[in-house]
Design a protein around this motif. Sequence first.
Motif, PDB file in Angstrom:
ATOM      1  N   ARG A   1      35.668   5.041  83.841  1.00  0.00           N
ATOM      2  CA  ARG A   1      36.604   6.129  84.141  1.00  0.00           C
ATOM      3  C   ARG A   1      37.077   6.800  82.857  1.00  0.00           C
ATOM      4  O   ARG A   1      37.219   8.029  82.793  1.00  0.00           O
ATOM      5  N   TRP A   2      37.289   6.002  81.808  1.00  0.00           N
ATOM      6  CA  TRP A   2      37.781   6.542  80.544  1.00  0.00           C
ATOM      7  C   TRP A   2      36.667   7.135  79.686  1.00  0.00           C
ATOM      8  O   TRP A   2      36.939   7.808  78.691  1.00  0.00           O
ATOM      9  N   ARG A   3      35.435   6.903  80.062  1.00  0.00           N
ATOM     10  CA  ARG A   3      34.306   7.433  79.304  1.00  0.00           C
ATOM     11  C   ARG A   3      33.884   8.834  79.761  1.00  0.00           C
ATOM     12  O   ARG A   3      33.020   9.454  79.168  1.00  0.00           O
ATOM     13  N   ARG A   4      34.490   9.313  80.832  1.00  0.00           N
ATOM     14  CA  ARG A   4      34.081  10.605  81.361  1.00  0.00           C
ATOM     15  C   ARG A   4      34.538  11.751  80.472  1.00  0.00           C
ATOM     16  O   ARG A   4      35.644  11.738  79.926  1.00  0.00           O
ATOM     17  N   GLU A   5      33.691  12.728  80.375  1.00  0.00           N
ATOM     18  CA  GLU A   5      34.024  13.951  79.626  1.00  0.00           C
ATOM     19  C   GLU A   5      35.046  14.757  80.411  1.00  0.00           C
ATOM     20  O   GLU A   5      34.989  14.830  81.634  1.00  0.00           O
ATOM     21  N   ARG A   6      36.004  15.361  79.691  1.00  0.00           N
ATOM     22  CA  ARG A   6      37.049  16.134  80.349  1.00  0.00           C
ATOM     23  C   ARG A   6      37.170  17.496  79.682  1.00  0.00           C
ATOM     24  O   ARG A   6      36.817  17.668  78.517  1.00  0.00           O
ATOM     25  N   ARG A   7      37.721  18.434  80.415  1.00  0.00           N
ATOM     26  CA  ARG A   7      37.949  19.765  79.863  1.00  0.00           C
ATOM     27  C   ARG A   7      39.000  19.673  78.758  1.00  0.00           C
ATOM     28  O   ARG A   7      40.026  19.011  78.907  1.00  0.00           O
TER      29      ARG A   7
ATOM     30  N   SER B   1      42.836  20.384  79.344  1.00  0.00           N
ATOM     31  CA  SER B   1      43.657  19.514  80.193  1.00  0.00           C
ATOM     32  C   SER B   1      43.911  18.152  79.557  1.00  0.00           C
ATOM     33  O   SER B   1      44.328  17.226  80.240  1.00  0.00           O
ATOM     34  N   THR B   2      43.654  18.025  78.259  1.00  0.00           N
ATOM     35  CA  THR B   2      43.789  16.722  77.597  1.00  0.00           C
ATOM     36  C   THR B   2      45.033  16.674  76.714  1.00  0.00           C
ATOM     37  O   THR B   2      45.567  17.701  76.286  1.00  0.00           O
ATOM     38  N   TYR B   3      45.456  15.460  76.438  1.00  0.00           N
ATOM     39  CA  TYR B   3      46.548  15.249  75.485  1.00  0.00           C
ATOM     40  C   TYR B   3      46.073  15.527  74.057  1.00  0.00           C
ATOM     41  O   TYR B   3      46.861  15.946  73.206  1.00  0.00           O
ATOM     42  N   CYS B   4      44.791  15.246  73.810  1.00  0.00           N
ATOM     43  CA  CYS B   4      44.271  15.311  72.437  1.00  0.00           C
ATOM     44  C   CYS B   4      44.354  16.719  71.844  1.00  0.00           C
ATOM     45  O   CYS B   4      44.351  16.872  70.623  1.00  0.00           O
ATOM     46  N   LYS B   5      44.425  17.714  72.683  1.00  0.00           N
ATOM     47  CA  LYS B   5      44.476  19.079  72.153  1.00  0.00           C
ATOM     48  C   LYS B   5      45.718  19.304  71.297  1.00  0.00           C
ATOM     49  O   LYS B   5      45.713  20.116  70.374  1.00  0.00           O
ATOM     50  N   TYR B   6      46.807  18.565  71.579  1.00  0.00           N
ATOM     51  CA  TYR B   6      48.033  18.722  70.804  1.00  0.00           C
ATOM     52  C   TYR B   6      47.890  18.160  69.390  1.00  0.00           C
ATOM     53  O   TYR B   6      48.585  18.605  68.469  1.00  0.00           O
ATOM     54  N   VAL B   7      46.993  17.181  69.227  1.00  0.00           N
ATOM     55  CA  VAL B   7      46.715  16.654  67.892  1.00  0.00           C
ATOM     56  C   VAL B   7      45.968  17.702  67.073  1.00  0.00           C
ATOM     57  O   VAL B   7      46.258  17.926  65.900  1.00  0.00           O
ATOM     58  N   VAL B   8      45.007  18.392  67.726  1.00  0.00           N
ATOM     59  CA  VAL B   8      44.270  19.457  67.044  1.00  0.00           C
ATOM     60  C   VAL B   8      45.201  20.603  66.697  1.00  0.00           C
ATOM     61  O   VAL B   8      45.154  21.167  65.597  1.00  0.00           O
TER      62      VAL B   8
ATOM     63  N   THR C   1      58.699  12.433  81.242  1.00  0.00           N
ATOM     64  CA  THR C   1      59.830  13.114  80.630  1.00  0.00           C
ATOM     65  C   THR C   1      59.421  14.033  79.483  1.00  0.00           C
ATOM     66  O   THR C   1      60.292  14.640  78.845  1.00  0.00           O
ATOM     67  N   ASN C   2      58.136  14.124  79.244  1.00  0.00           N
ATOM     68  CA  ASN C   2      57.643  14.968  78.148  1.00  0.00           C
ATOM     69  C   ASN C   2      57.215  16.307  78.728  1.00  0.00           C
ATOM     70  O   ASN C   2      56.307  16.374  79.562  1.00  0.00           O
ATOM     71  N   ARG C   3      57.853  17.386  78.283  1.00  0.00           N
ATOM     72  CA  ARG C   3      57.592  18.697  78.879  1.00  0.00           C
ATOM     73  C   ARG C   3      56.167  19.183  78.645  1.00  0.00           C
ATOM     74  O   ARG C   3      55.668  20.024  79.404  1.00  0.00           O
ATOM     75  N   LEU C   4      55.487  18.695  77.601  1.00  0.00           N
ATOM     76  CA  LEU C   4      54.125  19.152  77.299  1.00  0.00           C
ATOM     77  C   LEU C   4      53.078  18.553  78.237  1.00  0.00           C
ATOM     78  O   LEU C   4      52.064  19.200  78.526  1.00  0.00           O
ATOM     79  N   VAL C   5      53.333  17.333  78.718  1.00  0.00           N
ATOM     80  CA  VAL C   5      52.261  16.647  79.460  1.00  0.00           C
ATOM     81  C   VAL C   5      52.674  16.172  80.850  1.00  0.00           C
ATOM     82  O   VAL C   5      51.835  15.663  81.590  1.00  0.00           O
ATOM     83  N   ARG C   6      53.943  16.364  81.206  1.00  0.00           N
ATOM     84  CA  ARG C   6      54.362  15.797  82.493  1.00  0.00           C
ATOM     85  C   ARG C   6      53.617  16.411  83.678  1.00  0.00           C
ATOM     86  O   ARG C   6      53.427  15.749  84.712  1.00  0.00           O
ATOM     87  N   ASN C   7      53.194  17.653  83.537  1.00  0.00           N
ATOM     88  CA  ASN C   7      52.444  18.300  84.616  1.00  0.00           C
ATOM     89  C   ASN C   7      50.938  18.389  84.314  1.00  0.00           C
ATOM     90  O   ASN C   7      50.208  19.095  84.992  1.00  0.00           O
ATOM     91  N   SER C   8      50.509  17.647  83.307  1.00  0.00           N
ATOM     92  CA  SER C   8      49.110  17.695  82.906  1.00  0.00           C
ATOM     93  C   SER C   8      48.210  17.062  83.961  1.00  0.00           C
ATOM     94  O   SER C   8      48.582  16.089  84.640  1.00  0.00           O
ATOM     95  N   ARG C   9      47.055  17.628  84.070  1.00  0.00           N
ATOM     96  CA  ARG C   9      46.061  17.081  85.012  1.00  0.00           C
ATOM     97  C   ARG C   9      45.676  15.663  84.615  1.00  0.00           C
ATOM     98  O   ARG C   9      45.447  14.806  85.476  1.00  0.00           O
ATOM     99  N   ALA C  10      45.588  15.394  83.303  1.00  0.00           N
ATOM    100  CA  ALA C  10      45.253  14.051  82.840  1.00  0.00           C
ATOM    101  C   ALA C  10      46.323  13.044  83.239  1.00  0.00           C
ATOM    102  O   ALA C  10      46.023  11.891  83.576  1.00  0.00           O
ATOM    103  N   THR C  11      47.582  13.486  83.221  1.00  0.00           N
ATOM    104  CA  THR C  11      48.667  12.594  83.634  1.00  0.00           C
ATOM    105  C   THR C  11      48.501  12.189  85.087  1.00  0.00           C
ATOM    106  O   THR C  11      48.635  11.014  85.457  1.00  0.00           O
ATOM    107  N   ARG C  12      48.163  13.188  85.914  1.00  0.00           N
ATOM    108  CA  ARG C  12      48.013  12.907  87.347  1.00  0.00           C
ATOM    109  C   ARG C  12      46.765  12.073  87.623  1.00  0.00           C
ATOM    110  O   ARG C  12      46.826  11.088  88.377  1.00  0.00           O
ATOM    111  N   GLU C  13      45.643  12.453  87.080  1.00  0.00           N
ATOM    112  CA  GLU C  13      44.373  11.814  87.440  1.00  0.00           C
ATOM    113  C   GLU C  13      44.183  10.454  86.787  1.00  0.00           C
ATOM    114  O   GLU C  13      43.592   9.548  87.398  1.00  0.00           O
ATOM    115  N   LEU C  14      44.650  10.305  85.533  1.00  0.00           N
ATOM    116  CA  LEU C  14      44.423   9.056  84.816  1.00  0.00           C
ATOM    117  C   LEU C  14      45.626   8.121  84.827  1.00  0.00           C
ATOM    118  O   LEU C  14      45.516   6.967  84.403  1.00  0.00           O
TER     119      LEU C  14
END
Length: 404
Positions: free
Chosen positions: A70-76, A79-86, A99-112
């Motif tokens: 599940r964690w090896r799948r490629e993602r857009r 919709s990832t958290y990693c984009k904030y590091v970039v 409670t984090n406004r940047l990711v609380r509604n993220s698709r990754a938060t919901r799906e993973l």
Amino acid sequence: MTRALKGRTRLEAVRRSGLLENAHTIPALNRAARLAARALHAPVGQVNVLTDQFQLPVAVHTEPQEDNQRWRRERRAGSTYCKYVVLGQAPFVVDEASTNRLVRNSRATRELGIVAYLAVPIYSAATPEIPASVLGTLCVIDRVPRSWTSADVEVMTDIAANVTEEIEYRLRSRDEVRAAKQQTMRLLESVDTCILATDANGVTTYANTAALRVLCYTSEELIGHDQHALIHHSHPDGSRYNESDCPNYLARVESRELRSANDTFWKSDGSPLAVDVVMTPLIDRGEVVGTVLTFEDVSARREAEALERRAREAAEAANNAKSELLAAMSNELRVPASAIGAHANNLERTLLDASAEQRAEVRGIVRSHQHLVGLIENMAGFAKLEVGPDAGDRRLEAHLWTVE
């Protein structure tokens, strides 16, 4: 944020890193993901690479309760958290996703089901042309809220630095290997020696310029095709040459160097080519993976040898004819010479009362006879001489008898 992901310099660094093609084969990345997860007691550790379109997990470590695939799948990427590091080119810390406004509604938060997240950037190696860029992230993920500490960030940064060094080392090694390969190819293309290479099945994988020129093939016609079937299929008389008897085949199956003198290759126009060949097996980890053939066009040398052989045979035939002629002449002359000698001796004995002038004439006949006998002996001696193989290159010396 889109500009950060789509930056030309960063995308070029991602491409150059090679991580999109072979990252899954780099053990150091898997160790980094495992070390990060266990050091921070997290169920998931990842090394990710980000393009402008997607996030690729190039190394994943999960504890048994997690679904590794599940964690090896490629993602857009969007919709990832990693984009904030970039975007920030700095660590990104989430203690609790809800409670984090940047990711609380993220698709990754919901799906993973991500609750806590800590990621640090992985950088490319800087070059004179391309500055260092963020290639992706080293991250750990937890299912429960976490209060990540500065010590946690420091541990992750240290591990990410090792990943960056590993990428830089591999890039440098790859560039060095590529430069060495290019130099080797330039050398192979510049030499007059004809060089061919085959794989373990006898299919041509390389032919240098000299080999293509001598065989009258193009690289497209030769490379990728069965070498024996193209250039070594027949004996000089046109009979079929079985591949099982071919020295190149034997060099592969017996894993030893073989030399084949007076061999024949066939050019693209169907004409034969006289060659001397050396076949050397290519061995990788104990297995024969192909062969390298070096060969020399010896057609001119063979023709010169044939001309020399014919000249020698003609010289020997002429010498034999000369010997036979001289032997026959000496035999024919011996009989009348012997008769003249006998008559001269009898005449000398019977002219005891002859005048001095007459006796002088008889002695002249005797001396002439002796001179004639000497000439006949010389002739017989010449008949016995033989012309050696290097007669054309040295002076033939003969010792002649001098008869007064």
